[in-house]
Each structure stands twice: as C-alpha cells, then as structure tokens.
Design a protein around this motif. Structure first.
Motif, mmCIF file in Angstrom:
data_model
loop_
_atom_site.group_PDB
_atom_site.id
_atom_site.type_symbol
_atom_site.label_atom_id
_atom_site.label_comp_id
_atom_site.label_asym_id
_atom_site.label_seq_id
_atom_site.Cartn_x
_atom_site.Cartn_y
_atom_site.Cartn_z
ATOM 1 N N VAL A 85 43.390 9.074 13.878
ATOM 2 C CA VAL A 85 42.203 9.757 13.339
ATOM 3 C C VAL A 85 40.761 8.749 13.530
ATOM 4 N N GLY A 86 41.242 7.510 13.452
ATOM 5 C CA GLY A 86 40.213 6.628 13.561
ATOM 6 C C GLY A 86 39.497 6.698 14.863
ATOM 7 N N VAL A 87 40.458 6.699 15.899
ATOM 8 C CA VAL A 87 39.997 6.665 17.138
ATOM 9 C C VAL A 87 39.179 7.990 17.615
ATOM 10 N N LEU A 88 39.631 9.065 17.107
ATOM 11 C CA LEU A 88 38.620 10.450 17.120
ATOM 12 C C LEU A 88 37.535 10.360 16.654
ATOM 13 N N GLY A 89 37.365 9.667 15.454
ATOM 14 C CA GLY A 89 36.024 9.511 14.545
ATOM 15 C C GLY A 89 35.241 8.547 15.540
ATOM 16 N N ALA A 90 35.677 7.408 15.943
ATOM 17 C CA ALA A 90 34.806 6.551 16.642
ATOM 18 C C ALA A 90 34.488 7.004 17.926
ATOM 19 N N GLY A 91 35.397 7.753 18.589
ATOM 20 C CA GLY A 91 35.216 8.346 19.919
ATOM 21 C C GLY A 91 33.940 9.578 19.877
ATOM 22 N N TYR A 92 33.956 10.149 18.552
ATOM 23 C CA TYR A 92 32.890 11.460 18.345
ATOM 24 C C TYR A 92 31.526 10.440 18.416
ATOM 25 N N CYS A 93 31.431 9.514 17.470
ATOM 26 C CA CYS A 93 30.112 8.695 17.304
ATOM 27 C C CYS A 93 29.814 8.130 18.602
ATOM 28 N N PHE A 94 30.627 7.501 19.483
ATOM 29 C CA PHE A 94 30.188 7.058 20.483
ATOM 30 C C PHE A 94 29.795 8.018 21.637
ATOM 31 N N ALA A 95 30.331 9.204 21.757
ATOM 32 C CA ALA A 95 29.951 10.311 22.698
ATOM 33 C C ALA A 95 28.465 10.539 22.207
ATOM 34 N N LEU A 96 28.267 10.809 21.057
ATOM 35 C CA LEU A 96 26.999 11.350 20.755
ATOM 36 C C LEU A 96 25.969 10.375 20.780
ATOM 37 N N SER A 97 26.229 9.049 20.542
ATOM 38 C CA SER A 97 25.079 8.045 20.966
ATOM 39 C C SER A 97 24.863 7.710 22.390
ATOM 40 N N ALA A 98 26.010 7.847 23.190
ATOM 41 C CA ALA A 98 25.912 7.807 24.488
ATOM 42 C C ALA A 98 24.917 9.085 25.019
ATOM 43 N N VAL A 99 25.160 10.196 24.610
ATOM 44 C CA VAL A 99 24.281 11.298 24.883
ATOM 45 C C VAL A 99 22.956 10.969 24.377
ATOM 46 N N ALA A 100 22.715 10.745 23.106
ATOM 47 C CA ALA A 100 21.391 10.484 22.570
ATOM 48 C C ALA A 100 20.544 9.634 23.375
ATOM 49 N N LEU A 101 21.302 8.474 23.864
ATOM 50 C CA LEU A 101 20.590 7.400 24.640
ATOM 51 C C LEU A 101 20.153 7.966 26.153
ATOM 52 N N ASN A 102 21.133 8.581 26.428
ATOM 53 C CA ASN A 102 20.606 9.165 27.937
ATOM 54 C C ASN A 102 19.641 10.257 27.652
ATOM 55 N N LYS A 103 19.546 11.120 26.763
ATOM 56 C CA LYS A 103 18.489 12.114 26.472
ATOM 57 C C LYS A 103 17.092 11.599 26.193
ATOM 58 N N GLY A 104 17.203 10.270 25.375
ATOM 59 C CA GLY A 104 16.113 9.885 24.772
ATOM 60 C C GLY A 104 15.443 10.604 23.288
ATOM 61 N N PRO A 105 14.711 10.040 22.765
ATOM 62 C CA PRO A 105 14.177 10.675 21.451
ATOM 63 C C PRO A 105 13.256 11.896 21.759
ATOM 64 N N LYS A 106 13.078 12.653 20.617
ATOM 65 C CA LYS A 106 12.167 13.996 20.536
ATOM 66 C C LYS A 106 11.052 13.451 19.923
ATOM 67 N N CYS A 107 9.789 13.599 20.508
ATOM 68 C CA CYS A 107 8.490 12.947 20.121
ATOM 69 C C CYS A 107 7.579 14.051 20.568
ATOM 70 N N GLU A 108 6.218 13.667 20.062
ATOM 71 C CA GLU A 108 4.945 14.424 20.126
ATOM 72 C C GLU A 108 4.641 14.237 21.351
ATOM 73 N N ILE A 109 4.111 15.123 22.303
ATOM 74 C CA ILE A 109 3.377 14.793 23.494
ATOM 75 C C ILE A 109 2.164 16.082 23.309
ATOM 76 N N GLY A 110 0.981 15.553 23.142
ATOM 77 C CA GLY A 110 -0.019 16.479 22.915
ATOM 78 C C GLY A 110 0.373 17.194 21.531
ATOM 79 N N GLN A 111 0.337 18.653 21.653
ATOM 80 C CA GLN A 111 0.608 19.366 20.398
ATOM 81 C C GLN A 111 2.096 20.067 20.412
ATOM 82 N N GLN A 112 3.004 19.210 21.284
ATOM 83 C CA GLN A 112 4.275 19.904 21.331
ATOM 84 C C GLN A 112 5.243 18.620 21.165
ATOM 85 N N TRP A 113 6.533 18.957 20.303
ATOM 86 C CA TRP A 113 7.243 17.996 20.211
ATOM 87 C C TRP A 113 8.730 18.458 21.230
ATOM 88 N N VAL A 114 8.866 17.419 22.108
ATOM 89 C CA VAL A 114 9.828 17.573 23.313
ATOM 90 C C VAL A 114 10.675 16.488 23.534
#
Length: 214
Positions: free
Chosen positions: A98-127
């Motif tokens: 169960v611990g491996v699955l939980g850690a793997g879930y967090c690991f995968a989400l973090s990797a996706v977020a790092l690759n995708k980058g943050p959501k921020c404002e450019i001009g008048q849009q949040w992208v």
C-alpha cells in the motif's frame, strides 16, 4: 539486525517523510507563497493531493504497522510466539505494498507536474506556458509567467521535493517487502537460528535494489 528492528527503523523514517510531503502539498495551494483569487489559478496536479493522500495518509498506516512489528506477536498465534511473529511480518508486506502504491502515485503526479510546468498568468489569461519540461534548463523563459510572483521556482522546488521524498518512501517500503518475507520465513532473530542468514540476505537484497535504482 532483527527483522522487527529493521521494520521499526523504516517506520521511524517514513513518518517524518509523510509529514513533509503533506506540508509540501499544502504549500502548493499558495502559489509563490500567496493566496490566489480563484482556485482555477492553482496548478491542476496540486488538486490530486499526491503529497497529502499518496505520500501522506497512505504512508502513515504502513509506518505505524512497521513501528509495532517488533512487539507484535499476533496474540502469540494461539500460544505459538514464533507463528505469531511470522504472521505479523507477513501482514506487513500488504501494508508495504500500500505504501509503494501511495508513494508511486505521488511520484507520478510530481513528475507530470514538473514536466508540464506551473499554471500562471500571461497577459489576461491563465495558462500553462511551458511544454515538455523546456523551462527546466532554460531559466530565461520563466519571465513568461507574470503572476503569481516566483511561481516557477516555487512549484519547481516543492514538486521536486515531493518527487524525491516519494521515491525514498517507495524504496523504504520495497525494503520492508523483502524484510517482511524474511521475517515470514525465519521469524524474528529471537525465534529461530537463521538471524545471521537473514542479515546477509537482507543486506544483499538492499545492495541489489540500490544498484538498480542508481
């Protein structure tokens, strides 16, 4: 090292990691250390609660089980202490999974977020202005994000911490799987004469695991 002592050591290490992952996930709800006007301005991956649920709550249960294994004989298994300890070590394998699955879930989400980058404002849009992790090696394009202030290093630091800590958690739970198997077969070192063999096999398995990861 007895299998019960090893499990206790792993449990002691997992608890502060779970707390830190939870705190890191909470901080991600405050981009750049500030409160945002709308929830839609927060990076999507933060709402999946990888650090709070995956490496937090789901990691607390295995950690508590590991901490109690040293003194847990499962009521002696009808008076047979050795049998009770073996059953307790076997049950720890399930919690470790169960611990491996939980850690793997967090690991995968973090990797996706790092690759995708943050959501921020450019001009008048949040992208999401960055693609495929191109911002990781090119700091000059961080200026694309006008708001929140310092959102790129903020998300990069916290998601990187979640990535590293969840990876460590997965390794520690993986070690307990091996340790639990040894405890199931041999019991604790006080219950049988195979403690020396258990130590050797455990250390060998740990070295092989660390070699594969590196």
């Amino acid at each position: 090292m007895c299998t019960g002592d090893c499990a206790k050591c792993l449990g002691i290490t997992l608890i502060p990691l779970a707390v830190l992952c939870t705190l890191a996930n909470i901080l991600l709800f405050f981009p750049g250390g500030k409160v945002v006007d709308k929830n839609e301005h927060i990076t999507d991956e933060v709402w999946y609660f990888g650090g709070i649920v995956g490496s937090g709550l789901l990691m607390i249960f295995p950690a508590l089980v590991f901490l109690g294994l040293k003194n847990n004989d499962c009521c002696g298994c009808c008076g047979n202490e050795s049998c009770g300890k073996r059953f307790a070590m076997f049950s720890s394998i399930i919690f470790a999974a169960v611990g491996v699955l939980g850690a793997g879930y967090c690991f995968a989400l973090s990797a996706v977020a790092l690759n995708k980058g943050p959501k921020c404002e450019i001009g008048q849009q949040w992208v999401y202005p960055f693609q495929n992790g191109d911002y990781l090696s090119n700091h000059t394009i961080w200026d694309k994000c006008k708001s929140p202030e310092n959102i790129v290093p903020w998300n990069l630091t916290l998601f990187s911490l979640l990535l590293v800590m969840s990876g460590i958690q997965a390794v520690l739970c993986g070690i307990q799987v091996v340790n639990g198997l040894l405890g199931t077969i041999c019991g604790d070192c006080k219950c049988c004469g195979c403690c020396g063999v258990s130590n050797y096999v455990f250390l060998l398995s740990f070295c092989v695991l660390m070699h594969l990861i590196s």
